[in-house]
Design a protein around this motif. Sequence first.
Motif, short mmCIF file in Angstrom:
data_model
loop_
_atom_site.label_atom_id
_atom_site.label_comp_id
_atom_site.label_asym_id
_atom_site.label_seq_id
_atom_site.Cartn_x
_atom_site.Cartn_y
_atom_site.Cartn_z
N GLU A 53 62.01 165.70 43.81
CA GLU A 53 62.83 165.59 45.02
C GLU A 53 63.90 166.69 45.01
O GLU A 53 64.20 167.27 43.98
N VAL A 54 64.48 166.92 46.19
CA VAL A 54 65.52 167.92 46.31
C VAL A 54 66.85 167.23 46.63
O VAL A 54 66.97 166.54 47.64
N ALA A 55 67.83 167.38 45.72
CA ALA A 55 69.16 166.80 45.93
C ALA A 55 70.05 167.86 46.55
O ALA A 55 70.11 169.00 46.06
N LYS A 56 70.73 167.50 47.61
CA LYS A 56 71.60 168.44 48.31
C LYS A 56 73.04 168.18 47.91
O LYS A 56 73.55 167.08 48.06
N ALA A 78 79.71 175.08 51.21
CA ALA A 78 78.67 175.53 50.29
C ALA A 78 77.61 174.44 50.17
O ALA A 78 77.94 173.25 50.13
N VAL A 79 76.36 174.85 50.15
CA VAL A 79 75.26 173.89 50.03
C VAL A 79 74.35 174.37 48.90
O VAL A 79 73.89 175.51 48.89
N LEU A 80 74.12 173.48 47.93
CA LEU A 80 73.25 173.79 46.80
C LEU A 80 72.16 172.73 46.74
O LEU A 80 72.45 171.53 46.67
N GLU A 81 70.91 173.16 46.79
CA GLU A 81 69.79 172.23 46.72
C GLU A 81 69.12 172.35 45.36
O GLU A 81 68.63 173.42 44.98
N ILE A 82 69.15 171.23 44.61
CA ILE A 82 68.60 171.20 43.25
C ILE A 82 67.35 170.33 43.22
O ILE A 82 67.37 169.19 43.69
N LYS A 83 66.30 170.86 42.65
CA LYS A 83 65.06 170.11 42.52
C LYS A 83 65.16 169.19 41.31
O LYS A 83 65.44 169.63 40.20
#
Length: 571
Positions: free
Chosen positions: A280-283, A270-275
Amino acid sequence: MRSSNAYNTYIAKSSKEEYLTVTANANAVKRDYQIASVKVATAAYVESPSGVSKGIEGTINVSDNKVNLDGVSLLITLDGVTKKIDFTGTYEIEGESSFQSKFQDLLDAAFGDGRIKVEVKSDENNTWTLSLTPNSSASTLTVAEVLGQGAEVLGLKAGQSNKINLDSTLLGLQNQFDIDLKFNSNNEVKFSINGKEFTFSGNETLRQVINKINSSDAGVTLYYSSITDTFRLESKATGSAQQLDFADVEGNFLSALKFDSNQIVEGTDAVLEIKTDKGEVAKIIRSSNTFTIDGVTYNLKKDFSSQDGDYIDVTVTRDITKAFENIKSFVEEYNKLIDKINSELKEEKFSDYPPLTEAQKEEMTEKEIELWEEKARSGMLRNDPILQNIVYSMRRALIEGVEGVSIGLASIGITTGIYTEGGKLHISDEKKLKEALETKGDEIMMLFCKESEIEYSPDLTAEERAKRYKESGLMQRIYDIIEDNIRTKRDKDGRKGILLEKAGIVGDTSEFKNIIYDQLKDMDKRINDAIERMYKAEERYWRQFTALETALQQMYSQSAWLFQQLGMGMN
């Protein structure tokens, strides 16, 4: 109420719950998030590339380019509906009025036009083959019965279907798979999945095989889709680290399911990208679709990718309503306890109503006995020192400050009642409490459930108890007071809680080993001793009375003799 979850309550919401749902626990932080991308974790799997069933097919016995079906009937079942197809006479295998066209007409009349397709074809050896196929791959078509003398001319057998029957035995399905099922010399199939070896006899049903595989520690799920007529073998856990390994050992069970180790689809993470706040975008990468970060639990449901700034908004806010209701419920329950104890402490005692004897009960009605005993029991716990100490200790615990916490109950709108109420609490200012929950939620949590470095133990020294008391939140203090009184665990001297030592509790050894029970036993012993002394005294008095009676009788006899003698002398 000793848990931080009762006070530090948060609500987390997702703006697109079809892709992602969220929940928050007491460790969450009030803030907003933006999710730029969601990629769900998948499990490793392999599935049949095409239908595994052989379908309904038979070799027709053709003689002189004709098929003799006089008196032959078929029971055909389509999606649970069974119809009888009757043949009459002999049919040409080819031509305008051929067997195929006649059979098709019969099926159309029974089930509707085109619901079942009939096909008759020959190969280079002039061998004619009959096949029946439903017009929908989701439909189930079965030859229920083949009736009539000479019915074998069609080459069909009862039980043939375009779908695998999970309740059939493996031997019964031997020729039903597109790839014929093979067994070892013992009519068994053997295979391994993820290092776990399985052995099944031909007499076991396919459903039993599936259930045993799924409940094993191989970590996989095997299931059959009747819609697509395919099998799928899938890892129970998701993530790229999950492996799927299988092989036939004896027989060809897995091959018959059309599983190919070269066609395994590997699992993905699972990959979740949070702004972030900085843009910036944290993966975040996890093997599962459910995971917790910073007190927020994410449940990934479907892939998502932000388009033109369209994000999934996640908001985390403090839920003061739940915390308020928890505190309100505590106050209500605490007051009920205080009322109960105080009512026992103040209950009037009626000294004119001693316990009834059995003889007295025989002269009274049941209602009279009930009313009398109610009076006799009244006030039994009046001014009981143990209960008085419990009430006093709880009142003190709630009033005195907690070390390191700047607030108390009074400062958040919770006050004690007047003296005659015996220590009851009141939420005198609901608005003040709600505001405090909103602005001082963490301090309220500390006030109620702060934990001391010293764990509770009945064997703490006086110094340790004092230190634990100062450092503990209000609920921890209440817990200690209750434990001191109803604790079933013994201390170093072998004693349980104060109330258990005094009165015991049903279901525990203290039920028959406590102060009151010992007092009752002692009282029973004293009563028995008194009865025994009474019997002995009674016996002694009877002996004395009997001796006295005997002596009196002798005296009477002697006296009578003397009178008689004296009288005779006078004459």
